[in-house]
Design an enzyme around this catalytic site. Structure first.
Site, PDB file in Angstrom:
ATOM      1  N   SER A 146       0.824  -1.201   0.000  1.00  0.00           N
ATOM      2  CA  SER A 146       0.000   0.000   0.000  1.00  0.00           C
ATOM      3  C   SER A 146       0.861   1.255   0.000  1.00  0.00           C
ATOM      4  CB  SER A 146      -0.952  -0.052   1.201  1.00  0.00           C
ATOM      5  OG  SER A 146      -1.983   0.874   1.060  1.00  0.00           O
ATOM      6  N   ASP A 224     -10.924  -3.976  -3.782  1.00  0.00           N
ATOM      7  CA  ASP A 224     -10.146  -3.352  -2.714  1.00  0.00           C
ATOM      8  C   ASP A 224     -10.886  -2.075  -2.336  1.00  0.00           C
ATOM      9  OD1 ASP A 224      -8.278  -1.768  -1.300  1.00  0.00           O
ATOM     10  OD2 ASP A 224      -6.621  -2.842  -2.228  1.00  0.00           O
ATOM     11  N   HIS A 253      -8.317  -4.994   1.210  1.00  0.00           N
ATOM     12  CA  HIS A 253      -7.064  -4.251   1.169  1.00  0.00           C
ATOM     13  C   HIS A 253      -6.066  -4.725   2.224  1.00  0.00           C
ATOM     14  CE1 HIS A 253      -4.504  -0.825   0.255  1.00  0.00           C
ATOM     15  NE2 HIS A 253      -4.410  -0.565   1.546  1.00  0.00           N
TER      16      HIS A 253
END
Length: 373
Positions: A146, A224, A253
């Site tokens: 991320s 996500d 996610h």
């Protein structure tokens, strides 16, 4: 306007757990420990000073039969105490050494979280791996989850001889998570879309796909909820050296690690890098001089190789251009060409990119403190 927007993006980028999930103490022998996690002889707890003045906490997990080292940059709402068990599990399953760290302002690291501090943080960890653990660039795999894809891509774009890169639910840029912009503005943060083309090693992208893309990606999945799958797809399309991506089904996610496909595909990637490296080191070229005798040479890594001095069998030699020392200028970047124009030069997906977020979605971000990227 630019400075205000950049500040907004930065605020959405960093959510350090408060209070931190761990503490750091020194035992009777002066060795650092994290008392909240099981004590292990194969784990080193470190404090590292960055060039921007922060003192960050890192952990190094050793594997007795390691074939590579993985440098892990975690997501934006976690710290080392929460990631520790995953680090140990990944080291065991992948047979690698693993170094994880907390960004400035996270966990027990000092300083404040910011884009340029994360670049200084990962540089400090990288230098520690080279100087304290003797890790060479060609032995190093960098992993960014991320928001951690920002420092990961930045480092990989500056070090030319890494073994591989893993981007786990990556972002194109900070601003693109919040707004459906097509260009890179100078006030944006984590400009991965502009840097990914400078990465010269194999890149694995792992992301969750949308349910309406089942046919296209031969999978079933949910979206996500934080970083749209278009981020991962477009980054993969912009890579120089693409590895088979994993468009994971049924995940979100923050929980991809619990799915069997995740560890299987990641292990496959690591093994492929090991085989590729072994083939490169083990390959020998034979050269016969004018008297017919074999001539041995030693390459830059100290590996002996034999070559054939023949008109028909001469091949160019391989060289590595990695540099041990590099500087990262803490200067704003000028705006670049449209992402669309560069995507046209690479393989496109069969579906157009969809807008990630409207202003209403930004308001929803403000209300949901648990969202991470």
């Amino acid at each position: 306007m630019g400075g205000i927007t950049s500040s907004i993006a930065a605020k959405f980028a960093f959510f350090p757990p408060s209070p931190p999930s761990y503490t750091v103490i020194a035992d009777a022998g002066g060795r650092l420990q994290i008392p909240e996690v099981p004590r292990r002889d194969d784990v080193d707890v470190l404090r590292l000073r960055t060039r921007r003045g922060s003192e960050i906490v890192a952990v190094h997990v050793k594997h007795p039969k390691a074939t590579a080292t993985l440098l892990y940059s975690h997501g934006n709402a976690a710290d080392l105490g929460q990631m520790f068990e995953l680090f140990v599990e990944l080291s065991l399953r992948l047979r690698i050494n693993l170094m994880g760290y907390d960004y400035s302002g996270y966990g027990r690291s000092t300083g404040k979280p910011s884009e340029y501090n994360t670049y200084a943080d990962i540089d400090a960890v990288y230098q520690c791996l080279k100087e304290q653990y003797g890790v060479k660039d060609e032995q190093l795999i960098v992993y960014g989850q991320s928001v951690g894809s920002g420092p990961t891509v930045d480092l990989a774009s500056r070090v030319s001889n890494l073994r591989g890169v893993v981007l786990h639910s990556p972002i194109l840029s900070g601003l693109r998570v919040l707004y459906p912009v097509k260009r890179t503005f100078w006030f944006d943060i984590f400009k991965n879309s502009d840097k990914i083309s400078m990465v010269n090693c194999p890149v694995l992208v792992i992301h969750v796909i949308k349910s309406d893309e089942v046919t296209l990606f031969h999978s079933q999945g949910t979206s996500d909820e934080v970083v749209d799958c278009s981020h991962g797809k477009q980054l993969w399309e912009l890579c120089k050296e693409k590895y088979e991506p994993l468009w994971l089904s049924g995940g979100g996610h923050c929980n991809l690690e619990i799915y069997p496909e995740f560890i299987r595909h990641l292990k496959k990637f690591v093994l492929s890098l090991n085989k590729s490296k072994a083939a490169t080191i083990g390959s020998k070229k034979t050269t016969v001089d004018s008297n017919g005798s074999k001539e041995k040479a030693v390459d830059s890594n100290g590996t002996k190789k034999e070559t054939v001095d023949s008109e028909n069998q001469a091949k160019p030699s391989e060289s590595s251009g990695a540099s041990d020392a590099f500087e990262h200028p803490d200067l704003p970047e000028v705006s670049r060409n449209s992402l669309d124009s560069r995507l046209e030069k690479s393989k496109k997906s069969n579906k157009p990119e969809k807008s990630r977020m409207s202003t209403d979605h930004v308001d929803r971000f403000k209300r949901k403190k648990g969202l991470v990227w």
